[in-house]
Design a protein around this motif. Structure first.
Motif, PDB file in Angstrom:
ATOM      1  N   GLU B   5      22.855 -25.435 -51.401  1.00 13.13           N
ATOM      2  CA  GLU B   5      23.703 -24.189 -51.215  1.00 13.13           C
ATOM      3  C   GLU B   5      24.981 -24.730 -51.712  1.00 13.13           C
ATOM      4  O   GLU B   5      25.906 -25.526 -51.756  1.00 13.13           O
ATOM      5  N   ILE B   6      26.305 -23.039 -52.381  1.00 12.68           N
ATOM      6  CA  ILE B   6      27.050 -23.497 -52.822  1.00 12.68           C
ATOM      7  C   ILE B   6      28.157 -22.932 -51.420  1.00 12.68           C
ATOM      8  O   ILE B   6      27.467 -22.087 -51.508  1.00 12.68           O
ATOM      9  N   VAL B  49      29.342 -19.324 -50.900  1.00  8.46           N
ATOM     10  CA  VAL B  49      29.561 -18.005 -51.516  1.00  8.46           C
ATOM     11  C   VAL B  49      28.205 -16.686 -51.670  1.00  8.46           C
ATOM     12  O   VAL B  49      26.779 -17.124 -51.147  1.00  8.46           O
ATOM     13  N   LEU B  55      32.979 -16.491 -57.793  1.00  6.17           N
ATOM     14  CA  LEU B  55      33.749 -17.703 -56.757  1.00  6.17           C
ATOM     15  C   LEU B  55      35.365 -17.363 -56.583  1.00  6.17           C
ATOM     16  O   LEU B  55      35.532 -17.772 -55.576  1.00  6.17           O
ATOM     17  N   GLN B  76      41.299 -23.261 -59.718  1.00  2.72           N
ATOM     18  CA  GLN B  76      39.996 -23.549 -59.069  1.00  2.72           C
ATOM     19  C   GLN B  76      40.423 -24.931 -59.920  1.00  2.72           C
ATOM     20  O   GLN B  76      41.002 -25.340 -60.686  1.00  2.72           O
ATOM     21  N   TYR B  78      38.109 -28.260 -58.691  1.00  7.42           N
ATOM     22  CA  TYR B  78      37.263 -29.409 -58.711  1.00  7.42           C
ATOM     23  C   TYR B  78      35.710 -29.112 -57.459  1.00  7.42           C
ATOM     24  O   TYR B  78      36.012 -28.144 -56.756  1.00  7.42           O
ATOM     25  N   THR B  79      34.966 -29.102 -57.871  1.00  9.98           N
ATOM     26  CA  THR B  79      33.723 -29.488 -57.279  1.00  9.98           C
ATOM     27  C   THR B  79      33.004 -30.924 -57.041  1.00  9.98           C
ATOM     28  O   THR B  79      33.189 -31.521 -57.785  1.00  9.98           O
ATOM     29  N   PHE B  80      32.887 -30.950 -55.503  1.00  7.94           N
ATOM     30  CA  PHE B  80      32.241 -31.206 -55.341  1.00  7.94           C
ATOM     31  C   PHE B  80      30.997 -31.151 -55.137  1.00  7.94           C
ATOM     32  O   PHE B  80      30.064 -30.597 -54.092  1.00  7.94           O
ATOM     33  N   GLY B  81      29.838 -32.653 -55.203  1.00  9.72           N
ATOM     34  CA  GLY B  81      29.435 -32.083 -55.331  1.00  9.72           C
ATOM     35  C   GLY B  81      27.514 -33.676 -54.594  1.00  9.72           C
ATOM     36  O   GLY B  81      26.908 -33.432 -55.049  1.00  9.72           O
ATOM     37  N   ILE B  96      27.418 -27.836 -52.145  1.00  9.45           N
ATOM     38  CA  ILE B  96      28.885 -28.326 -53.083  1.00  9.45           C
ATOM     39  C   ILE B  96      29.028 -27.467 -52.301  1.00  9.45           C
ATOM     40  O   ILE B  96      29.468 -25.803 -52.782  1.00  9.45           O
ATOM     41  N   VAL B  98      32.319 -25.753 -54.289  1.00 12.58           N
ATOM     42  CA  VAL B  98      32.863 -25.949 -55.233  1.00 12.58           C
ATOM     43  C   VAL B  98      35.165 -25.451 -55.091  1.00 12.58           C
ATOM     44  O   VAL B  98      35.135 -24.094 -53.891  1.00 12.58           O
ATOM     45  N   TYR B 100      39.082 -24.839 -54.500  1.00 15.69           N
ATOM     46  CA  TYR B 100      40.084 -23.982 -55.649  1.00 15.69           C
ATOM     47  C   TYR B 100      41.577 -24.444 -54.674  1.00 15.69           C
ATOM     48  O   TYR B 100      41.327 -25.012 -53.376  1.00 15.69           O
TER      49      TYR B 100
END
Lengths: 229, 229
Positions: B5-6, B49, B55, B76, B78-81, B96, B98, B100
């Motif tokens: 999932e995002i 999302v 995004l 934005q 960083y994307t933490f995954g 995951i 994203v 901001y």
């Protein structure tokens, strides 16, 4: 399920000698797409994130699978998620791409790539690219040039030891302008990012140039708290 | 389907006066979770999302829905995954995020939030946070402090016009150190990021301080080629 897919793509930069004109240029390996959409177009290396894989691991895996390169510098760049970035012109699922950028040393880049569908291209004049990859490359180039002004990222393009002339060449090729050697030497020496090794470049010259190395304390991909993860 | 999932989460910073000790501190609104996992813990505002949503639009929407704030600066981060970031201690789907970050002006931040489950907290001493949100906040603080050193981001914390003392206070609160007023004035005036409005701060003082404004040309969230999208 929302039906959004997650992929990782990587922009890879290296300094490469162009045998046609005896120039050094900023190169970038691209992969030719073998299926629709954009069949036959060039694209950034990458692929879907596996369920059990951290994002950086996806970047490393797809980088090795397509180009066999292992970068000296690998950092997350930006996540591209426009709704229709993967569904035009051919309808398809929505794909959000977490984009990494990698810098590779010249000796890695010279080894060549043994895959007919992977080839080095000039980063400044890429061929027509699939999806929104032209925007991604533009953004990566901009970040590289911006970051060169305030960090030691240029050293990621070089080997363990290098001359100041080699370091200056990195700046000149990436920033596309000529730099005064004496000014450059003063700036680098006062920045504290490099130190002399005590050795000299091997060659037939009367006055061989000094070799330098990165200072151990300088972390090229400085992500602050994330570096400790 | 890979079953990932995002979501988007946003770290929001503003300078706020603390009525208890008459100090100005860096504040951050947090949302209390009303369901498992981490029920009762504080978390960053955010949410999934939507299929038809870019995004940045998810960031703006969830920010308005939870805090009713509209930021002057939204970028934005960083994307933490990490694979298990949302599935421990209670098993759940992989998410995951994203992330901001937003900067809000004081007059926005003073308006207050009309939701019992949303409250301002000190960014430096947050309560225990759900998921990996403590790491995200650490990283956002580090980026804010780093970026203050080489950009004009501090101006995003202020209104249309401000005195140099107000601008200096932003630096002092965020960097947590005292700055010499005369040195600060010299640096700001030579940087070219602000210009005098010709007006003075209204008040009863014998020598009211000059008001300044951002220069129109200075884009606070400088994303290079992405700004044009």
């Amino acid at each position: 399920m929302h039906g959004i897919e997650i992929a990782v793509s990587t922009v890879i930069f290296a300094l490469r000698d162009d045998p046609r004109n005896d120039c050094t240029a900023l190169g970038m390996p691209l992969v030719r797409r073998v299926r629709q959409p954009y069949e036959g177009s060039w694209a950034l290396p990458g692929g879907p994130v596996r369920p059990d894989e951290d994002l950086t691991d996806t970047a490393r895996r797809t980088l090795v699978e397509t180009t066999a390169l292992s970068p000296t510098y690998l950092e997350q760049l930006y996540t591209f998620g426009h709704v229709d970035r993967a569904s035009k012109p051919v309808p398809g699922p929505r794909v959000i791409s977490v984009v990494y950028w990698a810098l590779v040393r010249p000796e890695e880049a010279e080894r060549g790539i043994e895959d007919d569908n992977v080839a080095w291209h000039a980063a400044d004049h890429p061929p027509e690219l699939a999806f929104d990859h032209a925007t991604i490359v533009d953004y990566a180039l901009w970040r590289l040039r911006t970051k060169m002004e305030y960090s030691r990222i240029a050293q990621a393009f070089l080997g363990e030891t290098f001359t100041l002339a080699q370091l200056r060449q990195v700046y000149e090729v990436v920033l596309q302008r000529t730099l005064d050697p004496a000014n450059f030497r003063r700036q680098v020496e006062s920045s504290g990012g490099v130190e002399p090794t005590g050795e000299y470049l091997v060659g037939g010259r009367h006055r061989p140039p000094k070799l330098y190395r990165h200072r151990a304390a300088s972390d090229l991909a400085d992500n602050g708290p994330l570096t400790r993860l």
